[in-house]
Design an enzyme around this catalytic site. Structure first.
Site, PDB file in Angstrom:
ATOM      1  N   SER A 175       0.970  -1.128   0.053  1.00  0.00           N
ATOM      2  CA  SER A 175       0.059  -0.155   0.124  1.00  0.00           C
ATOM      3  C   SER A 175       0.862   1.390  -0.036  1.00  0.00           C
ATOM      4  O   SER A 175       2.164   1.126   0.529  1.00  0.00           O
ATOM      5  CB  SER A 175      -0.829   0.083   1.247  1.00  0.00           C
ATOM      6  OG  SER A 175      -1.640   1.418   1.268  1.00  0.00           O
ATOM      7  N   LYS A 188      -4.336  -6.834   3.306  1.00  0.00           N
ATOM      8  CA  LYS A 188      -4.275  -5.788   2.401  1.00  0.00           C
ATOM      9  C   LYS A 188      -5.611  -5.339   2.011  1.00  0.00           C
ATOM     10  O   LYS A 188      -6.013  -4.225   1.951  1.00  0.00           O
ATOM     11  CB  LYS A 188      -3.373  -5.846   1.238  1.00  0.00           C
ATOM     12  CG  LYS A 188      -3.463  -5.079   0.076  1.00  0.00           C
ATOM     13  CD  LYS A 188      -2.999  -3.634   0.533  1.00  0.00           C
ATOM     14  CE  LYS A 188      -3.003  -2.223  -0.425  1.00  0.00           C
ATOM     15  NZ  LYS A 188      -3.489  -2.585  -1.794  1.00  0.00           N
ATOM     16  N   HIS A 224      -7.276  -3.688   4.871  1.00  0.00           N
ATOM     17  CA  HIS A 224      -6.787  -2.200   4.850  1.00  0.00           C
ATOM     18  C   HIS A 224      -7.565  -1.346   3.858  1.00  0.00           C
ATOM     19  O   HIS A 224      -7.833  -0.269   4.189  1.00  0.00           O
ATOM     20  CB  HIS A 224      -5.266  -2.365   4.472  1.00  0.00           C
ATOM     21  CG  HIS A 224      -4.555  -1.070   4.196  1.00  0.00           C
ATOM     22  ND1 HIS A 224      -4.845  -0.336   2.881  1.00  0.00           N
ATOM     23  CD2 HIS A 224      -3.760  -0.185   4.809  1.00  0.00           C
ATOM     24  CE1 HIS A 224      -4.300   0.629   2.765  1.00  0.00           C
ATOM     25  NE2 HIS A 224      -3.683   0.927   3.885  1.00  0.00           N
ATOM     26  N   ASN A 225      -7.697  -1.877   2.805  1.00  0.00           N
ATOM     27  CA  ASN A 225      -8.526  -0.984   1.589  1.00  0.00           C
ATOM     28  C   ASN A 225      -9.896  -0.800   2.134  1.00  0.00           C
ATOM     29  O   ASN A 225     -10.475   0.278   1.799  1.00  0.00           O
ATOM     30  CB  ASN A 225      -8.405  -1.814   0.438  1.00  0.00           C
ATOM     31  CG  ASN A 225      -7.033  -1.656  -0.523  1.00  0.00           C
ATOM     32  OD1 ASN A 225      -5.977  -1.456   0.427  1.00  0.00           O
ATOM     33  ND2 ASN A 225      -7.022  -1.666  -1.472  1.00  0.00           N
ATOM     34  N   GLU A 274      -9.927   1.867   4.545  1.00  0.00           N
ATOM     35  CA  GLU A 274      -9.617   3.077   3.611  1.00  0.00           C
ATOM     36  C   GLU A 274     -10.873   3.716   3.021  1.00  0.00           C
ATOM     37  O   GLU A 274     -11.220   4.915   3.315  1.00  0.00           O
ATOM     38  CB  GLU A 274      -8.565   2.619   2.746  1.00  0.00           C
ATOM     39  CG  GLU A 274      -8.291   3.805   1.627  1.00  0.00           C
ATOM     40  CD  GLU A 274      -7.408   3.277   0.764  1.00  0.00           C
ATOM     41  OE1 GLU A 274      -6.174   2.541   0.837  1.00  0.00           O
ATOM     42  OE2 GLU A 274      -7.608   3.571  -0.493  1.00  0.00           O
TER      43      GLU A 274
HETATM   44  P1  NDP Z   1      -0.926  -2.278 -14.149  1.00  0.00           P
HETATM   45  O1  NDP Z   1      -2.089  -2.725 -13.306  1.00  0.00           O
HETATM   46  O2  NDP Z   1      -1.325  -0.964 -15.027  1.00  0.00           O
HETATM   47  O3  NDP Z   1      -0.382  -3.229 -15.141  1.00  0.00           O
HETATM   48  C1  NDP Z   1       0.413  -3.164 -16.396  1.00  0.00           C
HETATM   49  C2  NDP Z   1       1.625  -3.936 -16.172  1.00  0.00           C
HETATM   50  O4  NDP Z   1       1.159  -5.308 -16.454  1.00  0.00           O
HETATM   51  C3  NDP Z   1       2.561  -3.749 -17.185  1.00  0.00           C
HETATM   52  O5  NDP Z   1       3.803  -3.817 -16.882  1.00  0.00           O
HETATM   53  C4  NDP Z   1       2.008  -4.561 -18.263  1.00  0.00           C
HETATM   54  O6  NDP Z   1       3.193  -5.057 -19.265  1.00  0.00           O
HETATM   55  C5  NDP Z   1       1.845  -5.896 -17.587  1.00  0.00           C
HETATM   56  N1  NDP Z   1       1.139  -6.826 -18.134  1.00  0.00           N
HETATM   57  C6  NDP Z   1      -0.397  -6.685 -18.518  1.00  0.00           C
HETATM   58  N2  NDP Z   1      -0.707  -7.913 -19.060  1.00  0.00           N
HETATM   59  C7  NDP Z   1       0.111  -8.685 -19.032  1.00  0.00           C
HETATM   60  C8  NDP Z   1       0.469 -10.069 -19.518  1.00  0.00           C
HETATM   61  N3  NDP Z   1      -0.705 -10.830 -19.823  1.00  0.00           N
HETATM   62  N4  NDP Z   1       1.760 -10.525 -19.178  1.00  0.00           N
HETATM   63  C9  NDP Z   1       2.668 -10.002 -19.066  1.00  0.00           C
HETATM   64  N5  NDP Z   1       2.570  -8.778 -18.426  1.00  0.00           N
HETATM   65  C10 NDP Z   1       1.433  -8.098 -18.493  1.00  0.00           C
HETATM   66  O7  NDP Z   1       0.259  -1.771 -13.457  1.00  0.00           O
HETATM   67  P2  NDP Z   1       0.627  -1.126 -12.089  1.00  0.00           P
HETATM   68  O8  NDP Z   1       1.904  -0.470 -12.003  1.00  0.00           O
HETATM   69  O9  NDP Z   1      -0.572   0.078 -11.788  1.00  0.00           O
HETATM   70  O10 NDP Z   1      -0.064  -1.809 -11.026  1.00  0.00           O
HETATM   71  C11 NDP Z   1       0.764  -3.295 -10.756  1.00  0.00           C
HETATM   72  C12 NDP Z   1       0.068  -4.098  -9.975  1.00  0.00           C
HETATM   73  O11 NDP Z   1       0.091  -3.260  -8.579  1.00  0.00           O
HETATM   74  C13 NDP Z   1      -1.644  -4.206 -10.004  1.00  0.00           C
HETATM   75  O12 NDP Z   1      -1.667  -5.743  -9.710  1.00  0.00           O
HETATM   76  C14 NDP Z   1      -2.290  -3.274  -9.107  1.00  0.00           C
HETATM   77  O13 NDP Z   1      -3.564  -3.652  -8.920  1.00  0.00           O
HETATM   78  C15 NDP Z   1      -1.209  -3.278  -8.076  1.00  0.00           C
HETATM   79  N6  NDP Z   1      -1.099  -2.115  -7.294  1.00  0.00           N
HETATM   80  C16 NDP Z   1      -1.285  -0.895  -7.750  1.00  0.00           C
HETATM   81  C17 NDP Z   1      -1.172   0.409  -6.926  1.00  0.00           C
HETATM   82  C18 NDP Z   1      -1.164   1.680  -7.785  1.00  0.00           C
HETATM   83  O14 NDP Z   1      -1.471   2.576  -6.743  1.00  0.00           O
HETATM   84  N7  NDP Z   1      -1.372   1.669  -9.033  1.00  0.00           N
HETATM   85  C19 NDP Z   1      -1.064   0.108  -5.628  1.00  0.00           C
HETATM   86  C20 NDP Z   1      -0.759  -1.101  -5.168  1.00  0.00           C
HETATM   87  C21 NDP Z   1      -1.032  -2.071  -5.764  1.00  0.00           C
HETATM   88  P3  NDP Z   1       3.416  -4.152 -20.720  1.00  0.00           P
HETATM   89  O15 NDP Z   1       3.965  -3.089 -20.616  1.00  0.00           O
HETATM   90  O16 NDP Z   1       4.075  -5.187 -21.785  1.00  0.00           O
HETATM   91  O17 NDP Z   1       2.006  -3.986 -21.207  1.00  0.00           O
END
Ligand code: NDP
Length: 480
Positions: free
Chosen positions: A132, A186, A189-190, A193
């Protein structure tokens, strides 16, 4: 590659979260292998931040795995759901027994349980980890909630504890428990939130209706509150958001934002899980439903036309006393939401045999995460003093805060109902408090009705046993 030059940990999935987590690891002196399905993200990470530490960039998953020292630790930071499964499946073919796969995405804990069991079959550790703090937290120090085996924590603990937020020299990371425990915590936690934000929103709405003040003036009240018991990240940023003016129109920012709250689903997961476990997390549920309600624009429009006259003013005779009532109502309702959230964690821990340390969980939410707050120290103290606390509400500090707040809480909820200002979370938290402390609940009548229409039986207050009244017969009582 020589073993000592190999990376200590890897991150695959370099969108905003993975990229920042990898940078945080590198900045803290860890050698980090980085990989992304699409090479461009990896390239830009190295081009823009390659000088922040030691990165080993890999174009293919096989090269990525080969770049890691053993036992290998791979953080998966990709889109939650099917993409996470796809990446885990690919990794499972490349890793060897004893290696560790860490899912730091927002997975449902049931998926984590499933994945953990499947990878265990291959001798791999699977560590569902709640993270988080959003992108800023990932870079500067998040709150980290790892589940999985104790063995995997021996490798991950020193790394995660170093990159986590630190409060009073204590890292905001600890091993939560086996299996899906990390993602479960987690999730709750959400949920908390959601409740926290809804309560703050209701307090703002009441203050605005009662004082007729502009958001910028209300920002000052939240800033003042942030110097006392309510001190928290969310209260702090409420001051910022309320003080902000829209550049295009000059109007208060909150007045130009459409009043429909969105959600990514973790509040819903929390409520669904609480229903399964039979834990009344009414504050979190009200907050989740309030977001849903706000999004039903057509129904709201129809109701506004059918029942005009909303937006009534609250009657406020003494401004300072009113603000203090709202503050106390907010604190008391917030305590209820946390008490319910910790009940939920406790029930999950019992149900799935996770042995979660509740006070320790409060400790790792003190920094890095969205609900970081001063009063989390009090939660830890409460569980330190009495580990089998039946509810946080009765711990001395919280009992005192709630008792002191009750008169104001009642005045606020009653006045809001009279004036027609919706305060679902304030009102339901007060109802929860009153129900919990009631001498007798009307549940006795419900038992009577159930026995009447369905012969569901009941227990008596004066003797042991299970009973049924012959409602359709002579109304005598029989032992069931
Ligand atoms: P996203 O959830 O937007 O995911 C994008 C990433 O996933 C890119 O690296 C993308 O690769 C990859 N991806 C998508 N599909 C595939 C696939 N089929 N095979 C391999 N790679 C794939 O990214 P975030 O950084 O926002 O979040 C990452 C994780 O963290 C998520 O699970 C999210 O829920 C969690 N999270 C996010 C928070 C936030 O504030 N954003 C906070 C806490 C947790 P490519 O570049 O090749 O498309």
């Amino acid at each position: 590659m020589a073993e000592q030059a190999k990376a200590q940990i890897g991150v695959t999935g370099l969108a905003v979260m993975g990229r920042n987590l990898a940078r945080n690891l590198a900045r803290n002196g860890f050698r980090v292998a980085v990989h992304n399905r699409n090479w461009e993200r990896t390239r830009s990470l190295i081009a823009e931040h390659g000088d922040e530490g030691t990165f080993v960039a890999a174009e293919s998953m096989a090269d990525f795995v080969a770049a890691l020292e053993r036992p290998r630790a791979v953080i998966v930071m990709v889109k939650a759901g099917a993409p996470t499964d796809a990446v885990i499946d690919e990794l499972a073919t490349l890793l060897e027994p004893g290696d560790i796969v860490v899912d730091c995405g927002n997975a449902h804990f049931a998926d984590t349980q499933r994945r953990e069991a499947a990878l265990r079959e291959h001798g791999l550790h699977f560590v569902g980890t709640g993270v988080s703090g959003g992108e800023e937290g990932a870079l500067h120090g998040p709150s980290i909630m790892p589940g999985g085996s104790a063995e995997s924590y021996q490798k991950l603990g020193p790394i995660f504890e170093k990159i986590a937020a630190q409060v009073d020299g204590v890292p905001c990371c600890r091993h939560i428990g086996p299996g899906g425990a990390g993602h479960f915590v987690k999730m709750v936690h959400n949920g908390i939130e959601y409740a926290d934000m809804q309560l703050i929103a209701e307090a703002y709405d009441l203050l605005r209706a009662g004082l007729g003040a502009e958001p910028a003036e209300l920002a000052e009240i939240f800033r003042e509150w942030n110097r006392g018991e309510l001190e928290s990240f969310l209260i702090e940023i409420t001051g910022d958001v309320l003080a902000h003016a829209d550049a295009a129109t000059g109007r208060p920012f909150v007045d130009v934002v459409r009043d429909q709250a969105e959600q990514k689903g973790t509040g819903r997961w929390t409520v669904q899980s609480a229903l399964d476990l039979g834990i009344p997390i009414t504050g979190i549920a009200e907050a989740t439903f309030a977001r849903s309600l706000s999004g039903h624009a057509d129904q709201r429009e129809a109701a506004r036309r059918a029942f005009p006259g909303g937006g009534a003013q609250l009657k406020v005779e003494d401004r300072d006393a009113f603000v203090e009532d709202v503050r106390r109502a907010l604190l008391a309702s917030k305590i209820v939401a946390y008490a319910q959230g910790f009940d939920h964690i406790s029930a999950g821990s019992r149900e799935y045999d996770w042995n979660i340390d509740l006070g320790g969980t409060a400790t790792i939410w003190r920094g890095g995460c969205i609900i970081r707050a001063r009063f989390l120290d009090r939660i830890r103290e409460a569980y330190d003093e009495q580990p089998d606390l039946p509810t946080l509400l009765v711990a001395p500090y919280f009992a005192e805060a709630v008792s002191a707040g009750v008169p104001g809480w009642r005045r606020i909820v009653a006045e809001a109902a009279r004036a027609g200002v919706p305060v679902p979370a304030f009102a339901s938290s007060l109802a929860y408090f009153d129900a919990l402390r009631a001498e007798r609940l009307p549940a006795a009548l419900i038992q009577g009705l159930r026995d009447n229409f369905g012969a569901h039986t009941y227990h008596r207050v004066d003797r042991a046993g299970t009973f049924h009244t012959l409602w359709a017969g002579d109304r005598s009582e029989v032992e069931a």
